[in-house]
Write a protein that holds these residues in place. Sequence first.
Motif, short mmCIF file in Angstrom:
data_model
loop_
_atom_site.label_atom_id
_atom_site.label_comp_id
_atom_site.label_asym_id
_atom_site.label_seq_id
_atom_site.Cartn_x
_atom_site.Cartn_y
_atom_site.Cartn_z
N GLN A 165 0.81 -1.22 0.00
CA GLN A 165 0.00 0.00 0.00
C GLN A 165 0.84 1.26 0.00
O GLN A 165 0.40 2.27 -0.51
CB GLN A 165 -0.89 0.00 1.24
CG GLN A 165 -1.93 -1.09 1.17
CD GLN A 165 -3.19 -0.67 1.85
OE1 GLN A 165 -3.14 0.03 2.86
NE2 GLN A 165 -4.31 -1.08 1.33
N THR A 166 2.06 1.21 0.60
CA THR A 166 2.84 2.43 0.71
C THR A 166 3.89 2.53 -0.39
O THR A 166 4.62 3.49 -0.44
CB THR A 166 3.54 2.52 2.08
OG1 THR A 166 4.30 1.34 2.25
CG2 THR A 166 2.55 2.67 3.21
N GLU A 222 5.88 3.45 -3.49
CA GLU A 222 5.83 4.67 -4.29
C GLU A 222 6.77 4.52 -5.47
O GLU A 222 7.64 3.67 -5.48
CB GLU A 222 6.30 5.86 -3.45
CG GLU A 222 5.38 6.19 -2.29
CD GLU A 222 5.86 7.43 -1.55
OE1 GLU A 222 5.02 8.30 -1.28
OE2 GLU A 222 7.06 7.52 -1.23
N LYS A 244 7.22 12.07 -6.02
CA LYS A 244 6.91 10.65 -5.85
C LYS A 244 5.47 10.38 -6.27
O LYS A 244 4.58 11.18 -5.99
CB LYS A 244 7.10 10.26 -4.38
CG LYS A 244 8.57 10.14 -4.01
CD LYS A 244 8.74 9.40 -2.70
CE LYS A 244 10.11 8.78 -2.57
NZ LYS A 244 11.19 9.77 -2.47
N ASN A 290 2.29 8.24 -5.71
CA ASN A 290 1.62 7.40 -4.70
C ASN A 290 0.13 7.62 -4.90
O ASN A 290 -0.26 8.42 -5.77
CB ASN A 290 2.12 7.77 -3.29
CG ASN A 290 1.97 9.25 -3.00
OD1 ASN A 290 0.95 9.85 -3.34
ND2 ASN A 290 2.99 9.86 -2.40
N ASP A 342 -2.05 1.46 -12.68
CA ASP A 342 -2.27 1.03 -11.29
C ASP A 342 -3.47 0.08 -11.21
O ASP A 342 -3.83 -0.40 -10.15
CB ASP A 342 -2.41 2.21 -10.32
CG ASP A 342 -3.57 3.14 -10.66
OD1 ASP A 342 -4.21 2.95 -11.71
OD2 ASP A 342 -3.83 4.05 -9.86
N TYR A 389 2.42 -0.49 -9.25
CA TYR A 389 2.51 0.21 -10.53
C TYR A 389 3.23 -0.64 -11.55
O TYR A 389 4.26 -1.24 -11.25
CB TYR A 389 3.22 1.56 -10.34
CG TYR A 389 2.55 2.42 -9.30
CD1 TYR A 389 1.35 3.06 -9.57
CD2 TYR A 389 3.10 2.54 -8.03
CE1 TYR A 389 0.71 3.82 -8.61
CE2 TYR A 389 2.47 3.30 -7.05
CZ TYR A 389 1.27 3.94 -7.35
OH TYR A 389 0.64 4.68 -6.39
#
Length: 168
Positions: free
Chosen positions: A26-27, A29, A41, A43, A126, A140
């Motif tokens: 989930q985090t 980037e 970045k 995200n 995504d 990604y």
Amino acid sequence: MKKNLLFTGLIALFLCAVSTEGVNAQTAEVSVGGGVASPYKINPSTISALKKVEVTVKGHDGKDHHYSGVSLYEVITKAEAVPGNLLKGKTMAKYVLITAADNYQVVVAIPEFDPAFTDQVIVLADKEDGKALAANLGPYRLVVPGDKKPARSVMRVISIEVLDARKP
Ligand SMILES: Nc1nc2c(c(=O)[nH]1)N[C@H]1C(S)=C(S)[C@@H](COP(=O)(O)O)O[C@H]1N2
Ligand SMILES: [Mo]
């Protein structure tokens, strides 16, 4: 009793590993940088400010897959990769190096996706077939619709660098 404790410990370790994987996914980037004026970045919050694009490509499985995300052109334009967004002269030697979490790397030349040169839209996706990409593919993934083989469809992209072939 000892066996029970060991078992509980192993289960706890397993659950811990599973939840850490979830958080990482989930985090995760994508850093956009290299020789650009405004590195940033990508995200979930920065990607939502970019225009959504969609493409359909045939996968290794021979079936059509639908990808949505943002265009690589917009990604590097937001970073101010090319002065005035006009590729000419010395900036013709700029290229994009895409790096994945497993260190797989591919190169794309800017005229391969710059609308001044081509109609091909290279996508940083995504979503695949309407769903967020699975952890082993995303979050990604690059999609190059005009390529015959999917070798440049980089999974788990973590970095997009605009570099200059004139400067080693
Ligand atoms: N991160 C990463 N992406 C990658 C690769 C890789 O090794 N690592 N292999 C590439 C190659 S060679 C192919 S053929 C396609 C396969 O993707 P597919 O199984 O979805 O068709 O992924 C591409 N993307
Ligand atoms: Mo491949």
